[in-house]
Design a protein around this motif. Structure first.
Motif, PDB file in Angstrom:
ATOM      1  N   LEU A  40     -25.111 -57.858 -81.684  1.00 59.04           N
ATOM      2  CA  LEU A  40     -25.639 -56.493 -81.844  1.00 59.04           C
ATOM      3  C   LEU A  40     -26.398 -56.315 -83.160  1.00 59.04           C
ATOM      4  O   LEU A  40     -26.452 -55.210 -83.714  1.00 59.04           O
ATOM      5  N   ARG A  66     -29.835 -54.066 -80.765  1.00 59.15           N
ATOM      6  CA  ARG A  66     -29.000 -53.457 -79.731  1.00 59.15           C
ATOM      7  C   ARG A  66     -29.635 -52.190 -79.222  1.00 59.15           C
ATOM      8  O   ARG A  66     -30.624 -51.720 -79.759  1.00 59.15           O
ATOM      9  N   GLY A  67     -29.073 -51.669 -78.151  1.00 53.03           N
ATOM     10  CA  GLY A  67     -29.640 -50.468 -77.550  1.00 53.03           C
ATOM     11  C   GLY A  67     -30.572 -50.840 -76.418  1.00 53.03           C
ATOM     12  O   GLY A  67     -31.420 -51.736 -76.580  1.00 53.03           O
ATOM     13  N   ALA A  68     -30.448 -50.169 -75.288  1.00 53.00           N
ATOM     14  CA  ALA A  68     -31.162 -50.606 -74.097  1.00 53.00           C
ATOM     15  C   ALA A  68     -32.672 -50.774 -74.291  1.00 53.00           C
ATOM     16  O   ALA A  68     -33.208 -51.853 -74.045  1.00 53.00           O
ATOM     17  N   PRO A  69     -33.406 -49.759 -74.742  1.00 56.93           N
ATOM     18  CA  PRO A  69     -34.856 -49.972 -74.876  1.00 56.93           C
ATOM     19  C   PRO A  69     -35.223 -51.061 -75.877  1.00 56.93           C
ATOM     20  O   PRO A  69     -36.137 -51.841 -75.655  1.00 56.93           O
ATOM     21  N   ARG A  97     -26.871 -60.238 -72.561  1.00 56.58           N
ATOM     22  CA  ARG A  97     -25.910 -59.140 -72.369  1.00 56.58           C
ATOM     23  C   ARG A  97     -26.157 -58.572 -70.967  1.00 56.58           C
ATOM     24  O   ARG A  97     -27.315 -58.461 -70.534  1.00 56.58           O
ATOM     25  N   CYS A 109     -22.333 -42.842 -79.702  1.00 59.49           N
ATOM     26  CA  CYS A 109     -22.975 -44.111 -80.015  1.00 59.49           C
ATOM     27  C   CYS A 109     -24.268 -43.858 -80.781  1.00 59.49           C
ATOM     28  O   CYS A 109     -24.410 -42.839 -81.478  1.00 59.49           O
ATOM     29  N   ASN A 110     -25.201 -44.800 -80.685  1.00 54.29           N
ATOM     30  CA  ASN A 110     -26.507 -44.617 -81.327  1.00 54.29           C
ATOM     31  C   ASN A 110     -27.575 -44.848 -80.287  1.00 54.29           C
ATOM     32  O   ASN A 110     -27.641 -45.937 -79.682  1.00 54.29           O
ATOM     33  N   ALA A 111     -28.362 -43.822 -80.080  1.00 59.29           N
ATOM     34  CA  ALA A 111     -29.517 -43.914 -79.185  1.00 59.29           C
ATOM     35  C   ALA A 111     -30.717 -43.369 -79.945  1.00 59.29           C
ATOM     36  O   ALA A 111     -31.443 -42.483 -79.472  1.00 59.29           O
ATOM     37  N   THR A 158     -34.049 -42.237 -78.080  1.00 53.26           N
ATOM     38  CA  THR A 158     -33.906 -41.459 -76.849  1.00 53.26           C
ATOM     39  C   THR A 158     -33.046 -40.228 -77.127  1.00 53.26           C
ATOM     40  O   THR A 158     -33.584 -39.141 -77.337  1.00 53.26           O
ATOM     41  N   GLN A 205     -21.261 -47.586 -84.005  1.00 52.36           N
ATOM     42  CA  GLN A 205     -22.703 -47.311 -83.930  1.00 52.36           C
ATOM     43  C   GLN A 205     -23.009 -45.867 -84.347  1.00 52.36           C
ATOM     44  O   GLN A 205     -24.079 -45.579 -84.904  1.00 52.36           O
ATOM     45  N   GLY A 235     -27.606 -41.528 -74.735  1.00 52.22           N
ATOM     46  CA  GLY A 235     -28.531 -42.488 -74.160  1.00 52.22           C
ATOM     47  C   GLY A 235     -27.943 -43.084 -72.893  1.00 52.22           C
ATOM     48  O   GLY A 235     -26.998 -42.546 -72.312  1.00 52.22           O
ATOM     49  N   ASP A 237     -27.577 -47.167 -70.671  1.00 54.63           N
ATOM     50  CA  ASP A 237     -27.872 -48.587 -70.568  1.00 54.63           C
ATOM     51  C   ASP A 237     -28.328 -48.966 -69.180  1.00 54.63           C
ATOM     52  O   ASP A 237     -29.005 -49.984 -68.997  1.00 54.63           O
ATOM     53  N   PHE A 255     -18.816 -50.508 -72.214  1.00 52.16           N
ATOM     54  CA  PHE A 255     -19.480 -49.386 -71.538  1.00 52.16           C
ATOM     55  C   PHE A 255     -18.537 -48.739 -70.543  1.00 52.16           C
ATOM     56  O   PHE A 255     -17.491 -49.310 -70.199  1.00 52.16           O
TER      57      PHE A 255
HETATM   58  C1  LIG Z   1     -31.033 -45.894 -76.336  1.00 48.67           C
HETATM   59  S1  LIG Z   1     -29.904 -46.815 -75.420  1.00 48.67           S
HETATM   60  C2  LIG Z   1     -28.614 -46.962 -76.545  1.00 48.67           C
HETATM   61  C3  LIG Z   1     -27.345 -47.299 -75.852  1.00 48.67           C
HETATM   62  O1  LIG Z   1     -27.026 -48.676 -76.081  1.00 48.67           O
HETATM   63  C4  LIG Z   1     -25.804 -48.697 -76.773  1.00 48.67           C
HETATM   64  O2  LIG Z   1     -25.038 -49.820 -76.502  1.00 48.67           O
HETATM   65  P1  LIG Z   1     -24.963 -51.027 -77.587  1.00 48.67           P
HETATM   66  O3  LIG Z   1     -24.875 -50.385 -78.940  1.00 48.67           O
HETATM   67  O4  LIG Z   1     -23.715 -51.767 -77.168  1.00 48.67           O
HETATM   68  O5  LIG Z   1     -26.231 -51.803 -77.372  1.00 48.67           O
HETATM   69  C5  LIG Z   1     -25.127 -47.454 -76.301  1.00 48.67           C
HETATM   70  O6  LIG Z   1     -24.660 -47.598 -74.981  1.00 48.67           O
HETATM   71  C6  LIG Z   1     -26.232 -46.470 -76.398  1.00 48.67           C
HETATM   72  O7  LIG Z   1     -26.060 -45.289 -75.701  1.00 48.67           O
END
Ligand SMILES: CSC[C@H]1O[C@H](OP(=O)(O)O)[C@H](O)[C@@H]1O
Length: 343
Positions: free
Chosen positions: A50, A53-56, A94, A159-161, A171, A198, A237, A239, A316
């Motif tokens: 991570l 990280r973060g979907a986008p 992932r 979390c962090n989006a 987002t 996060q 946000g 995923d 998740f």
């Molecule tokens: C803008 S999508 C961010 C989304 O991803 C995070 O997961 P991770 O930190 O494990 O990559 C989290 O689910 C956020 O909401």
């Protein structure tokens, strides 16, 4: 504060021929350091740790990862089969965020057109993600002001989006930024988001840098903060968003959604269309990443649970569509709780 957590450095890498430049998110907020990634091994390790990280953002990492794999194959004299296997490793680093696979698949079909074609497509994908995030943020802010009111809003995030989780802007935090431009943010309650924090580390870093009033709270406080009427909405946000509107997001989102339903306030999910996976009919088939139990049984490098205790660490959870008041993408806002489907 940086505005981008992932970029392409055309002069980076060991040969100066280019590398992915990553703001190492495992070190924030205390240290701002960058990774110069020009091998598939290093990119996969950064995704799994991570650091990125973060979907986008994972979508961008996946697309740029195809360029890294091509450059490495050329440097090492590897054949096409080895190249494809390396690209598969990036894709599979992932499992839950659909964007990683999507980003890889968007550009790997261009390998026969050459490295510059793949790089151009990857950079275009990153630019499109930022544009999508800014547009979806406007759609979301419009919906919230219509639904909740044209006044400064109290928002809960999980979390962090933010820009750290995307190519830029963000987002869920992109929605907060858009509301801020409208003088429509009163306060943000940011869930710390155990075990990797996060929220406490990254969302707070973004909000503090922009002077947005906020407080970090333990995840266990989210339900009472919501039910006590301390917030007007929750904005998160995603995923992976299934065709029926079920949403996979950071573990704890389901609890936030249940509290929002109890309190009668909306949960809005902000995500680019690249997070929507119409091939996934509903949330029951979304693979939930199980991370190492040690992330739960230790804190700050010190073991907290007894040696005889194991850690259960799903990264998740899935929020059913009936609890999702709105999904805001660049294509507009749909209301799964009202029966809308994404596809
Ligand atoms: C803008 S999508 C961010 C989304 O991803 C995070 O997961 P991770 O930190 O494990 O990559 C989290 O689910 C956020 O909401």
């Amino acid at each position: 504060m940086t505005e981008r957590a992932i970029t392409w450095d055309a002069r980076g890498g060991r040969g100066g021929s280019g590398a992915v430049r990553l703001l190492d998110q495992t070190l924030l907020p205390g240290r701002t350091e960058y990774l110069d990634v020009d091998t598939v091994d290093d990119l996969v390790a950064a995704i799994r740790a991570l650091a990125v990280r973060g979907a986008p953002a994972l979508g961008v990492a996946g697309a740029l990862g195809v360029v890294v794999a091509m450059d490495e194959a050329a440097r090492e004299g590897r054949d096409r089969a080895a190249l494809e296997a390396a690209v598969d490793r990036v894709r599979d680093a992932r499992p839950t965020a659909v964007n990683l696979r999507w980003g890889v698949e968007q550009v790997r079909s261009l390998v026969d057109d050459g490295r510059e074609a793949v790089l151009e497509a990857a950079l275009d994908l990153a630019a499109a993600d930022e544009a999508a995030n800014r547009l979806l943020s406007r759609h979301a802010a419009d919906w919230l002001q219509e639904r909740v009111g044209h006044r400064p809003l109290r928002v809960l995030t999980h979390c962090n989006a933010g820009l750290l989780a995307a190519s830029a802007w963000g987002t869920a935090l992109g929605v907060v930024r858009e509301l801020r431009t409208r003088d429509a943010v009163e306060f943000v309650y940011a869930d710390e988001t155990r075990p990797l924090l996060q929220g406490a580390r990254l969302t707070a870093w973004e909000l503090a840098a922009e002077g947005i009033p906020h407080a970090v709270q333990v995840d266990g406080a989210a339900a009472s903060t919501i039910v006590r009427g301390l917030v007007d909405c929750a904005v998160v946000g995603a995923d992976r968003i299934a065709a029926n509107g079920d949403v996979a997001n950071k573990v704890g989102t389901l609890g936030v959604a249940l509290a929002c339903r109890e309190a009668g306030i909306p949960l809005l999910v902000a995500a680019p269309w690249s997070t929507v996976d119409l091939a996934t009919p509903d949330g029951s088939v979304i693979e939930i990443e199980e991370r190492a139990g040690e992330e739960v049984t230790a804190f700050g490098g010190t073991r907290t649970a007894p040696e005889g205790s194991s850690g259960f660490n799903p990264a998740f959870d899935v929020t059913p569509a009936r609890l999702v008041a709105a999904v805001a993408t660049e294509r507009g806002v749909v209301e799964p709780a009202s029966g809308d489907r994404l596809g």
